[in-house]
Design a protein around this motif. Sequence first.
Motif, PDB file in Angstrom:
ATOM      1  N   SER A   1       4.396   2.404  14.168  1.00  0.00           N
ATOM      2  CA  SER A   1       3.075   2.964  13.875  1.00  0.00           C
ATOM      3  C   SER A   1       2.354   3.224  15.186  1.00  0.00           C
ATOM      4  CB  SER A   1       2.248   1.984  13.041  1.00  0.00           C
ATOM      5  OG  SER A   1       2.958   1.598  11.909  1.00  0.00           O
ATOM      6  N   SER A   2       1.265   3.972  15.121  1.00  0.00           N
ATOM      7  CA  SER A   2       0.531   4.293  16.335  1.00  0.00           C
ATOM      8  C   SER A   2      -0.509   3.220  16.635  1.00  0.00           C
ATOM      9  CB  SER A   2      -0.182   5.637  16.160  1.00  0.00           C
ATOM     10  OG  SER A   2      -1.280   5.464  15.282  1.00  0.00           O
ATOM     11  N   TYR A   3      -1.154   3.342  17.792  1.00  0.00           N
ATOM     12  CA  TYR A   3      -2.200   2.361  18.136  1.00  0.00           C
ATOM     13  C   TYR A   3      -3.414   2.480  17.224  1.00  0.00           C
ATOM     14  CZ  TYR A   3      -3.290   6.332  21.317  1.00  0.00           C
ATOM     15  OH  TYR A   3      -3.526   7.569  21.858  1.00  0.00           O
TER      16      TYR A   3
ATOM     17  N   ARG B   1       0.834  -1.219   0.000  1.00  0.00           N
ATOM     18  CA  ARG B   1       0.000   0.000   0.000  1.00  0.00           C
ATOM     19  C   ARG B   1       0.862   1.260   0.000  1.00  0.00           C
ATOM     20  NH1 ARG B   1      -5.082   0.512  -1.169  1.00  0.00           N
ATOM     21  NH2 ARG B   1      -5.458  -1.455  -0.082  1.00  0.00           N
ATOM     22  N   ASP B   2       2.046   1.172   0.611  1.00  0.00           N
ATOM     23  CA  ASP B   2       2.873   2.364   0.770  1.00  0.00           C
ATOM     24  C   ASP B   2       3.564   2.760  -0.533  1.00  0.00           C
ATOM     25  OD1 ASP B   2       2.082   1.793   3.282  1.00  0.00           O
ATOM     26  OD2 ASP B   2       4.074   1.499   4.128  1.00  0.00           O
ATOM     27  N   THR B   3       3.878   1.750  -1.359  1.00  0.00           N
ATOM     28  CA  THR B   3       4.673   2.025  -2.555  1.00  0.00           C
ATOM     29  C   THR B   3       3.846   2.103  -3.834  1.00  0.00           C
ATOM     30  OG1 THR B   3       5.082  -0.349  -2.592  1.00  0.00           O
ATOM     31  CG2 THR B   3       6.878   1.019  -1.840  1.00  0.00           C
TER      32      THR B   3
ATOM     33  N   PRO C   1       2.534  13.007  10.788  1.00  0.00           N
ATOM     34  CA  PRO C   1       1.609  12.307   9.890  1.00  0.00           C
ATOM     35  C   PRO C   1       2.354  11.492   8.837  1.00  0.00           C
ATOM     36  CG  PRO C   1       1.732  14.617   9.294  1.00  0.00           C
ATOM     37  CD  PRO C   1       2.540  14.466  10.537  1.00  0.00           C
ATOM     38  N   SER C   2       1.849  10.310   8.561  1.00  0.00           N
ATOM     39  CA  SER C   2       2.383   9.510   7.460  1.00  0.00           C
ATOM     40  C   SER C   2       1.360   8.437   7.146  1.00  0.00           C
ATOM     41  CB  SER C   2       3.708   8.875   7.878  1.00  0.00           C
ATOM     42  OG  SER C   2       4.099   7.932   6.914  1.00  0.00           O
ATOM     43  N   HIS C   3       0.845   8.444   5.956  1.00  0.00           N
ATOM     44  CA  HIS C   3      -0.117   7.463   5.452  1.00  0.00           C
ATOM     45  C   HIS C   3      -1.496   7.714   6.044  1.00  0.00           C
ATOM     46  CE1 HIS C   3       3.693   4.824   4.828  1.00  0.00           C
ATOM     47  NE2 HIS C   3       3.652   5.872   4.021  1.00  0.00           N
ATOM     48  N   ILE C   4      -2.432   7.903   5.144  1.00  0.00           N
ATOM     49  CA  ILE C   4      -3.746   8.436   5.542  1.00  0.00           C
ATOM     50  C   ILE C   4      -4.679   7.367   6.120  1.00  0.00           C
ATOM     51  CG2 ILE C   4      -4.839   8.142   3.256  1.00  0.00           C
ATOM     52  CD1 ILE C   4      -5.938  11.061   3.660  1.00  0.00           C
ATOM     53  N   ASP C   5      -4.280   6.089   6.012  1.00  0.00           N
ATOM     54  CA  ASP C   5      -5.239   5.016   6.313  1.00  0.00           C
ATOM     55  C   ASP C   5      -5.404   4.680   7.793  1.00  0.00           C
ATOM     56  OD1 ASP C   5      -2.735   3.908   6.334  1.00  0.00           O
ATOM     57  OD2 ASP C   5      -3.131   2.369   4.831  1.00  0.00           O
ATOM     58  N   CYS C   6      -4.812   5.492   8.689  1.00  0.00           N
ATOM     59  CA  CYS C   6      -5.141   5.382  10.112  1.00  0.00           C
ATOM     60  C   CYS C   6      -5.737   6.706  10.578  1.00  0.00           C
ATOM     61  CB  CYS C   6      -3.900   5.074  10.940  1.00  0.00           C
ATOM     62  SG  CYS C   6      -3.248   3.446  10.619  1.00  0.00           S
TER      63      CYS C   6
HETATM   64  N1  ARG Z   1       1.534   6.506  10.432  1.00  0.00           N
HETATM   65  C1  ARG Z   1       0.322   5.807  10.749  1.00  0.00           C
HETATM   66  C2  ARG Z   1       0.063   5.865  12.227  1.00  0.00           C
HETATM   67  O1  ARG Z   1       1.013   5.716  12.943  1.00  0.00           O
HETATM   68  C3  ARG Z   1       0.377   4.382  10.336  1.00  0.00           C
HETATM   69  C4  ARG Z   1       0.036   4.244   8.930  1.00  0.00           C
HETATM   70  C5  ARG Z   1       0.138   2.860   8.459  1.00  0.00           C
HETATM   71  N2  ARG Z   1      -0.280   2.811   7.116  1.00  0.00           N
HETATM   72  C6  ARG Z   1       0.413   2.267   6.101  1.00  0.00           C
HETATM   73  N3  ARG Z   1      -0.124   2.289   4.899  1.00  0.00           N
HETATM   74  N4  ARG Z   1       1.599   1.729   6.281  1.00  0.00           N
HETATM   75  O2  ARG Z   1      -1.031   6.008  12.697  1.00  0.00           O
END
Ligand code: ARG
Length: 422
Positions: free
Chosen positions: A353-355, A156-158, A291-296
Amino acid sequence: MPDNVDLPAVNAWTQFGRLLKVVVGRADPTSCHLPVEPACQSEINDPYLAEQIPWPGGQVKHRKSTKLAEAQLQNFCHILESETVQVKSVREAAECGRLVEKRRTEALRSNTKENDARVFQKGRTRTLRTKSMDWSKPVAGPEWSSPSQYCATCPRDTMITLGNTILEATMSKRSRYFEHLACREICLDLWRQDPLRIKFWSAPKPSMSDEMYNPGFWAKTDEERFQSMRSYEFCVNEKEPIFDAADITRVGKDIFVQKSMTTNDSGIMWLKSHFPELRVHALHFPYDLYPSHIDCTFVPLRPPGKDREDGLVLINPERPPLRAELELWSQNGWKMLNAPMPATLDRPAFSQSSYWLSMNLLSLSPSTLVIEEAELPLYNLLSENGFDVITVPMRGMYEFGGAIHCCTWDLQRDDACTDYFP
Ligand code: ARG
């Protein structure tokens, strides 16, 4: 459900159209911890362990971790491939959570629904896997080097499918520069099936030189970061277009891209200039300092219905979106649904990653979602909102950068370039 025979082999315009074909990542035995580099200062998140040892870097030594993650990924593939799936009753879901952790059990106990276990006809999702690679090898470019790579647990990331285009992201971390190669054969194979309808593109690979990064970023305290929260300056600067694919979410004719540690404004502009058939919008989440990656953070679940039923987006209550950016959604019949707190706040010591991986779900259709098996608060919320919820164990993936959404890359959904924001 009859298959839409006319669909190109690559076709995904939304996050929620019926999922027909997907790639699932792989936890190779050579998977590595993210090395420390200008884009990333990994930290052990268990304070006791952090005092004993430095950040390990290099290959993950504990073989049990990669084995567990890979077993869970294989189990997930099996579920995706099945025509039917046994949906757990709330009581069974609670039982399974009870095995894991005390905190989680408390959340699960509050449940009193009747036993509603059943066999659910979900339809088959064809599943492909990323290729095995040796991630422990060092890699370099003319102006940088990295002692090891990372892993391909999170395609998903790449990679992202934008309509009928397969797109390799620029990426932002040196250690992830070549990660797309784990998907190369899949891309070539799909493109060759229908080269006049399917596009296969790679965004310009950045130099990854020191000049691409803001040197002062990691030296700031959280307080300082909080003060400059609304300047949205992160570790990458604007010298080159940068984006990770997972910062993008698709809603038909519109895509939404999070400005983050892994995506800059130039990256968002590159997407605008290369996808004129789409409307590309930036999204900002001012309370997320890393922030990194919108899916959380922001997860579209289903579009508004014909009978004026609201569209739904699952949002992170600790990272509310900018109010001004939500107007477009509310004007077009979308409602924001706050995700409940995760069943537990615990994470593996090496997880970066976060919880909030708790809300990292995958849509199989506008009415069917897959979530982590212990997330009963989320299970209840989604069921109450009319979704069929399938649960799978995926916590083994938490130290490999993601969960159920991250470990996949949608290739084909039964959807179209619909305008959900007319
Ligand atoms: N940075 C996000 C967080 O810590 C985790 C995102 C994970 N998503 C992903 N596509 N690797 O909440």
